[in-house]
Design a protein around this motif. Structure first.
Motif, PDB file in Angstrom:
ATOM      1  N   GLY A  83       3.991  -6.919   0.343  1.00  0.00           N
ATOM      2  CA  GLY A  83       5.383  -6.918  -0.069  1.00  0.00           C
ATOM      3  C   GLY A  83       5.749  -5.705  -0.914  1.00  0.00           C
ATOM      4  O   GLY A  83       4.886  -4.981  -1.420  1.00  0.00           O
ATOM      5  N   PRO A  84       7.049  -5.463  -1.095  1.00  0.00           N
ATOM      6  CA  PRO A  84       7.523  -4.271  -1.797  1.00  0.00           C
ATOM      7  C   PRO A  84       7.136  -4.195  -3.268  1.00  0.00           C
ATOM      8  O   PRO A  84       7.059  -3.103  -3.824  1.00  0.00           O
ATOM      9  CB  PRO A  84       9.041  -4.332  -1.627  1.00  0.00           C
ATOM     10  CG  PRO A  84       9.337  -5.767  -1.315  1.00  0.00           C
ATOM     11  CD  PRO A  84       8.162  -6.273  -0.555  1.00  0.00           C
ATOM     12  N   ALA A  85       6.875  -5.342  -3.906  1.00  0.00           N
ATOM     13  CA  ALA A  85       6.478  -5.304  -5.314  1.00  0.00           C
ATOM     14  C   ALA A  85       5.144  -4.596  -5.491  1.00  0.00           C
ATOM     15  O   ALA A  85       4.838  -4.108  -6.581  1.00  0.00           O
ATOM     16  CB  ALA A  85       6.389  -6.725  -5.873  1.00  0.00           C
ATOM     17  N   VAL A  86       4.360  -4.520  -4.418  1.00  0.00           N
ATOM     18  CA  VAL A  86       3.065  -3.831  -4.468  1.00  0.00           C
ATOM     19  C   VAL A  86       3.140  -2.464  -3.800  1.00  0.00           C
ATOM     20  O   VAL A  86       2.774  -1.447  -4.390  1.00  0.00           O
ATOM     21  CB  VAL A  86       1.966  -4.689  -3.807  1.00  0.00           C
ATOM     22  CG1 VAL A  86       0.654  -3.908  -3.741  1.00  0.00           C
ATOM     23  CG2 VAL A  86       1.759  -5.980  -4.580  1.00  0.00           C
ATOM     24  N   PHE A  87       3.613  -2.403  -2.555  1.00  0.00           N
ATOM     25  CA  PHE A  87       3.537  -1.120  -1.848  1.00  0.00           C
ATOM     26  C   PHE A  87       4.508  -0.065  -2.379  1.00  0.00           C
ATOM     27  O   PHE A  87       4.228   1.142  -2.315  1.00  0.00           O
ATOM     28  CB  PHE A  87       3.667  -1.303  -0.328  1.00  0.00           C
ATOM     29  CG  PHE A  87       5.035  -1.661   0.204  1.00  0.00           C
ATOM     30  CD1 PHE A  87       6.083  -0.745   0.223  1.00  0.00           C
ATOM     31  CD2 PHE A  87       5.265  -2.922   0.748  1.00  0.00           C
ATOM     32  CE1 PHE A  87       7.323  -1.068   0.745  1.00  0.00           C
ATOM     33  CE2 PHE A  87       6.502  -3.265   1.280  1.00  0.00           C
ATOM     34  CZ  PHE A  87       7.537  -2.327   1.275  1.00  0.00           C
ATOM     35  N   GLU A  88       5.661  -0.495  -2.916  1.00  0.00           N
ATOM     36  CA  GLU A  88       6.618   0.497  -3.433  1.00  0.00           C
ATOM     37  C   GLU A  88       6.021   1.299  -4.603  1.00  0.00           C
ATOM     38  O   GLU A  88       5.971   2.526  -4.545  1.00  0.00           O
ATOM     39  CB  GLU A  88       7.918  -0.197  -3.850  1.00  0.00           C
ATOM     40  CG  GLU A  88       8.737  -0.734  -2.693  1.00  0.00           C
ATOM     41  CD  GLU A  88       9.746   0.263  -2.160  1.00  0.00           C
ATOM     42  OE1 GLU A  88       9.819   1.385  -2.698  1.00  0.00           O
ATOM     43  OE2 GLU A  88      10.449  -0.094  -1.210  1.00  0.00           O
TER      44      GLU A  88
END
Length: 205
Positions: A83-88
């Motif tokens: 999810g974006p909370a990790v990959f961003e």
């Protein structure tokens, strides 16, 4: 292997040389293992990551072992699966190179397509991974840059184990190791199907 390809690496054995003098040998790092959403990741009290917070990992020693750990922890997190909370923040802060923006763009697109297909809420992780790290092979290492080939294994849609080797580059930049984004921001271009582990160092333990 079905996209997205998880770039997995295993920790090299840490060898301590025998001293020819009465001074003590350097302390061998203590390795523990963490289950990261189905992926088993090594942690070292000496080589890092020193900071684990909000599913992110930072702070690796300026050594070959630190480079390996950085390639593993950053590569795993630079993936739409979590999810974006990790990959961003991972891609924005810990990935470098001319194709870093492409990697972020493609990861966002891949995440959104898979999230909608699965009917998940915005921001949700896409689920656990079912991939094992099996072996590695160093291509090069200096104190400024390193390249390593990683062998990962996982089930195909029929349940048969398939293997691929993925090449990961890291560079020492601003006091930590950072992953160089793959060509065109596509991890698939760095991966090759693998039939044999010949020439690779298998993971032990």
């Amino acid at each position: 292997m079905k996209a997205p390809i998880l770039v997995l690496i295993l920790l090299a054995a840490c060898a301590c040389g025998t001293s020819q003098t009465p001074t003590p040998s350097p302390r061998q790092p203590h390795i523990t293992w963490q289950d990261y959403h189905g992926v088993r990741l090594p942690l070292s009290d000496i080589d890092g990551p020193r900071v684990l917070a909000h599913d992110l990992a930072q702070g690796f020693s300026h050594t070959q072992q630190g480079a390996l750990l950085a390639a593993l922890h950053i590569g795993i997190r630079a993936n739409s699966q979590w999810g974006p909370a990790v990959f961003e923040p991972t891609i924005t802060e810990q990935v470098t190179g001319p194709d870093a923006d492409r990697l972020l763009e493609q990861t966002r697109t891949n995440y959104e397509e898979r999230r909608q297909e699965a009917g998940l809420p915005q921001g949700s992780p896409l689920g656990k991974a079912f991939v094992d790290e099996e072996a590695y092979r160093w291509e090069s290492y200096t104190s400024d840059a390193a390249t390593v080939d990683i062998v990962s294994a996982g089930p195909d849609p029929r349940g048969t184990t398939v293997r691929a080797t993925t090449r990961i580059q890291v560079v020492w930049q601003d006091g930590d190791w950072r992953v160089v984004a793959p060509l065109d921001g596509d991890w698939g271009k760095m991966a090759t199907p693998l039939k044999s582990l010949g020439g690779y160092t298998p993971f032990e333990g």
